[in-house]
Design an enzyme around this catalytic site. Structure first.
Site, PDB file in Angstrom:
ATOM      1  N   LYS A   1       0.831  -1.197   0.000  1.00 33.69           N
ATOM      2  CA  LYS A   1       0.000   0.000   0.000  1.00 33.69           C
ATOM      3  C   LYS A   1       0.872   1.256   0.000  1.00 33.69           C
ATOM      4  CE  LYS A   1      -3.398  -2.802   0.303  1.00 33.69           C
ATOM      5  NZ  LYS A   1      -4.176  -3.133  -0.900  1.00 33.69           N
TER       6      LYS A   1
ATOM      7  N   HIS B   1      -9.281  -8.910  -7.394  1.00 38.50           N
ATOM      8  CA  HIS B   1      -8.946  -8.517  -6.025  1.00 38.50           C
ATOM      9  C   HIS B   1      -9.618  -9.476  -5.041  1.00 38.50           C
ATOM     10  CE1 HIS B   1     -10.329  -6.375  -2.331  1.00 38.50           C
ATOM     11  NE2 HIS B   1      -9.070  -5.989  -2.287  1.00 38.50           N
TER      12      HIS B   1
HETATM   13 MG    MG Z   1      -6.703  -2.329  -4.286  1.00 30.76          MG
END
Ligand code: MG
Length: 386
Positions: free
Chosen positions: A182, A319
């Site tokens: 992230k 995802h």
């Molecule tokens: Mg994502």
């Protein structure tokens, strides 16, 4: 062929291996769907769960969608041959009376039930979900393994860089060749995280980054300028999922691969992304999540629509990961699957004893999704008495 009982239980999920770390209070729904079909002296039960990055959907499941499935009479949920449940028919029953648009959270509620129905249908058919899915969608027999990458790399509240390095090194030791972390803080901090993570992998071309839809136009362009020299695997979830203008402007300034679609929930939204998001079919990645977009049944519609528009199947990397995604990728012939080795217990990782080999993971070969082969997930489902 009927569904005779449905249960939902809300459980907490965490972005970290250590659930004591703050993770936004995330929850998800565990769903069990009991059929009137018996195998081996027991009724066939399907299992599913809602999104692992959002919140549980108990209210919508209990009050709206489960009653529709339970009220349907006789054989109307069976397939043409009458041999197993038809997930497409069950999906139409759930959506009966729903108006177009306004996807909100209902798409995730339907997605959780849809997963359990596909699991039950494959169990009744006596085959892994990937095989049933390939047959129902006219695809070739699925492979036994699929490409995967390790998802994780959420920022740690303390000791971030050291803990990130340890996490990605762990992924590499498990056999993963690619990983995703992230970003979305200030560019200097993001650059340090990328350098640390890439050092644990064969290089930054094996690393994807996910901004979790945080950037505005200025932030997205600044990030693109910072990320460019790294030659990353892909840059995911740049801005608000409906801000196609920002998405397109960043894409115009960032020639390396971009990934999008995780927070878009319908065929109509997928078409908008394709038309207005500035994506390039020769390199970009589509991360629509079957649990987000009305389940596998809704996801099939998105894959069908975008491949008909010229997207290659290899562009789809759903995802959400976990065992379910392995079947989806194998059955539909997609690019690969996300696996969360540490985050999102009880669904994280692979089936017990399964190993990554050459960046590929084995697709569970038990009938259904194969949660029974994954001790942590199976204990969670069994806690419902399933
Ligand atoms: Mg994502």
């Amino acid at each position: 062929m009927r569904i005779v009982a449905i249960s939902e239980r809300t459980i907490p999920v965490s972005r970290y291996a250590d659930p004591a770390l703050p993770s936004g209070g995330l929850t998800t729904s565990l769903v069990t769907v009991t059929t009137d079909v018996w195998r081996g002296g027991h009724p066939v039960i399907g299992h599913g769960y809602a999104s692992v990055g959002r919140f549980a959907q108990g209210g919508l499941i209990r009050e709206r969608f489960a009653p529709r499935l339970l009220a349907v009479a006789g054989a109307s949920l069976a397939d043409e041959a009458g041999t197993t449940l038809d997930p497409f028919r069950a999906w139409a029953v759930m959506m009966n009376g729903e108006k177009p648009g306004g996807h909100g959270e209902r798409c995730v509620a339907v997605g959780a039930l849809d997963m359990a129905i596909w699991d039950a249908a494959a169990k009744i058919a006596g085959e892994p979900l990937a095989a049933l899915l390939a047959r129902r969608t006219g695809r070739p027999a699925p492979p036994d393994t699929v490409p995967v990458y390790a998802g994780g790399g959420y920022p740690y509240p303390a000791g971030d860089l050291d803990r990130l390095a340890g996490e990605i090194a762990h992924f590499a030791n498990l056999g993963f060749t690619h990983a995703k972390i992230k970003i979305g803080a200030d560019p200097e901090c993001d650059a340090r995280r990328i350098e640390v993570a890439a050092r644990q992998l064969p290089g930054s071309a094996h690393l994807a980054v996910d901004a979790m839809n945080r950037f505005d136009l200025a932030g997205g362009l600044a990030a693109a300028a910072m990320l460019g020299p790294f030659g990353l695997w892909w840059f995911e979830d740049i801005c608000d999922p409906h801000d196609f203008a920002t998405q397109a402007a960043v894409a115009a300034a960032y020639p390396a691969p971009i990934a999008a679609g995780e927070a878009l929930f319908s065929v109509a939204e997928a078409r908008l992304l394709d038309r207005h998001g500035g994506l390039r079919r020769d390199r970009d990645i589509l991360v629509f999540d079957p649990a987000h977009c009305y389940g596998l049944t809704g996801y099939c519609g998105i894959v069908e629509t975008l491949t008909a528009a010229g997207w290659p199947r290899e562009a789809f990397w759903p995802h959400g990961g976990h065992l379910f995604a392995l079947h989806v990728v194998a059955g539909l012939g997609l690019g690969g699957a996300e696996v969360s080795p540490l985050a999102f217990a009880p669904f994280r990782g692979l089936a017990d004893g399964a190993r990554i080999n050459g960046g590929r993971a084995p697709v569970p070969q038990a009938p259904g999704i194969g949660f029974e082969l994954h001790g942590e997930a199976w204990r969670a489902f069994k806690a419902d008495g399933a």
